[in-house]
Design a protein around this motif. Structure first.
Motif, PDB file in Angstrom:
ATOM      1  N   CYS A  31       3.603   0.493   1.154  1.00  0.00           N
ATOM      2  CA  CYS A  31       2.566   0.868   0.179  1.00  0.00           C
ATOM      3  C   CYS A  31       2.893   0.331  -1.207  1.00  0.00           C
ATOM      4  O   CYS A  31       2.320  -0.669  -1.653  1.00  0.00           O
ATOM      5  CB  CYS A  31       2.404   2.385   0.115  1.00  0.00           C
ATOM      6  N   SER A  66       0.135  -1.087   4.138  1.00  0.00           N
ATOM      7  CA  SER A  66      -0.726   0.031   4.517  1.00  0.00           C
ATOM      8  C   SER A  66      -2.191  -0.303   4.217  1.00  0.00           C
ATOM      9  O   SER A  66      -2.516  -0.774   3.123  1.00  0.00           O
ATOM     10  CB  SER A  66      -0.299   1.282   3.744  1.00  0.00           C
ATOM     11  N   PRO A  68      -5.026   1.161   3.288  1.00  0.00           N
ATOM     12  CA  PRO A  68      -5.749   1.509   2.062  1.00  0.00           C
ATOM     13  C   PRO A  68      -5.277   0.752   0.824  1.00  0.00           C
ATOM     14  O   PRO A  68      -5.993   0.704  -0.183  1.00  0.00           O
ATOM     15  CB  PRO A  68      -5.493   3.012   1.903  1.00  0.00           C
ATOM     16  N   GLY A 178      -5.282  10.062   1.197  1.00  0.00           N
ATOM     17  CA  GLY A 178      -6.542   9.345   1.184  1.00  0.00           C
ATOM     18  C   GLY A 178      -6.623   8.264   0.129  1.00  0.00           C
ATOM     19  O   GLY A 178      -5.665   7.971  -0.596  1.00  0.00           O
ATOM     20  N   ASP A 179      -7.817   7.678   0.041  1.00  0.00           N
ATOM     21  CA  ASP A 179      -8.043   6.570  -0.881  1.00  0.00           C
ATOM     22  C   ASP A 179      -7.779   6.961  -2.333  1.00  0.00           C
ATOM     23  O   ASP A 179      -7.304   6.137  -3.118  1.00  0.00           O
ATOM     24  CB  ASP A 179      -9.474   6.057  -0.754  1.00  0.00           C
ATOM     25  N   TYR A 182      -4.138   6.558  -3.086  1.00  0.00           N
ATOM     26  CA  TYR A 182      -3.784   5.143  -3.226  1.00  0.00           C
ATOM     27  C   TYR A 182      -4.255   4.597  -4.565  1.00  0.00           C
ATOM     28  O   TYR A 182      -3.542   3.817  -5.223  1.00  0.00           O
ATOM     29  CB  TYR A 182      -4.360   4.332  -2.067  1.00  0.00           C
TER      30      TYR A 182
END
Length: 202
Positions: A31, A66, A68, A178-179, A182
């Protein structure tokens, strides 16, 4: 480590004729650290004299970025293609001229693994914070490699015994969230990357 000896003014006393190596470290290496790796590489361009890689303290070895995080990178002009997560090792740290952790915990793990890396190891946001008021003319003219080498020495000399709050120097981990998480993580790391690129690219 490739950094040349420093002159009395804290800047390299000779040009760097080999790649200046930057290593970015987070936990899973899927990430935050690949995002910083790819943003730095895209912003530095080529040829810059700099190579950027990443690793994780508990890497999901072989995994791609990842999902997202991918559109956030693409939207910023970087690519997530052909990425595979790898585990942090002593050799990777030893070979790096600048090591950037995404949290103070990562920075501590890096220095625990390779104690002599302490003066070239920062969190991403710490390095941006320590050099926020640096002017371009305080760094040598030339390629990003020479400018980053000088920036590392300058930042190391600006540290104080009083640690910053985690909110100042850590980038939140969005993994498994969730988004919005991110987006928050990306919103913390990208300004720090941009600040470093501003100084590195002149």
């Amino acid at each position: 480590m490739n950094t040349p000896p420093l002159a009395d003014d804290g800047q390299p006393d000779a040009p760097i004729h080999h790649p200046f190596a930057v290593l970015v470290v987070c936990t899973g290496n899927i990430c935050r650290s690949p995002a910083v790796e790819r943003l730095l590489a895209a912003g530095l361009g080529s040829p810059s004299g700099v190579v950027v890689g990443s690793a994780g303290t508990r890497a999901v070895v072989g995994a791609p970025v990842s999902a997202p995080m991918v559109p956030l990178l693409v939207g910023a002009g970087a690519s997530a293609d052909d990425f595979a997560a790898r585990q942090l090792t002593h050799q990777l740290v030893d070979d790096a001229d600048l090591v950037l952790g995404l949290t103070r915990g990562h920075r501590a793990a890096i220095v625990h693994l390779v104690p002599n890396a302490v003066r070239r190891t920062f969190t991403l946001r710490e390095l941006a914070r320590l050099t926020a008021d640096v002017d371009h003319d305080e760094l040598p003219a030339g390629r990003p490699a020479e400018r980053l080498a000088a920036l590392v020495a300058l930042a190391a000399g600006r540290r104080t015994p009083h640690p910053a709050r985690p909110a100042q120097d850590d980038v939140v981990d969005p993994y498994g969230l969730g988004d919005a998480a991110y987006a928050r993580s990306f919103g913390q790391l990208k300004p720090a990357v941009d600040a470093i690129l501003r100084l590195a690219t002149g």
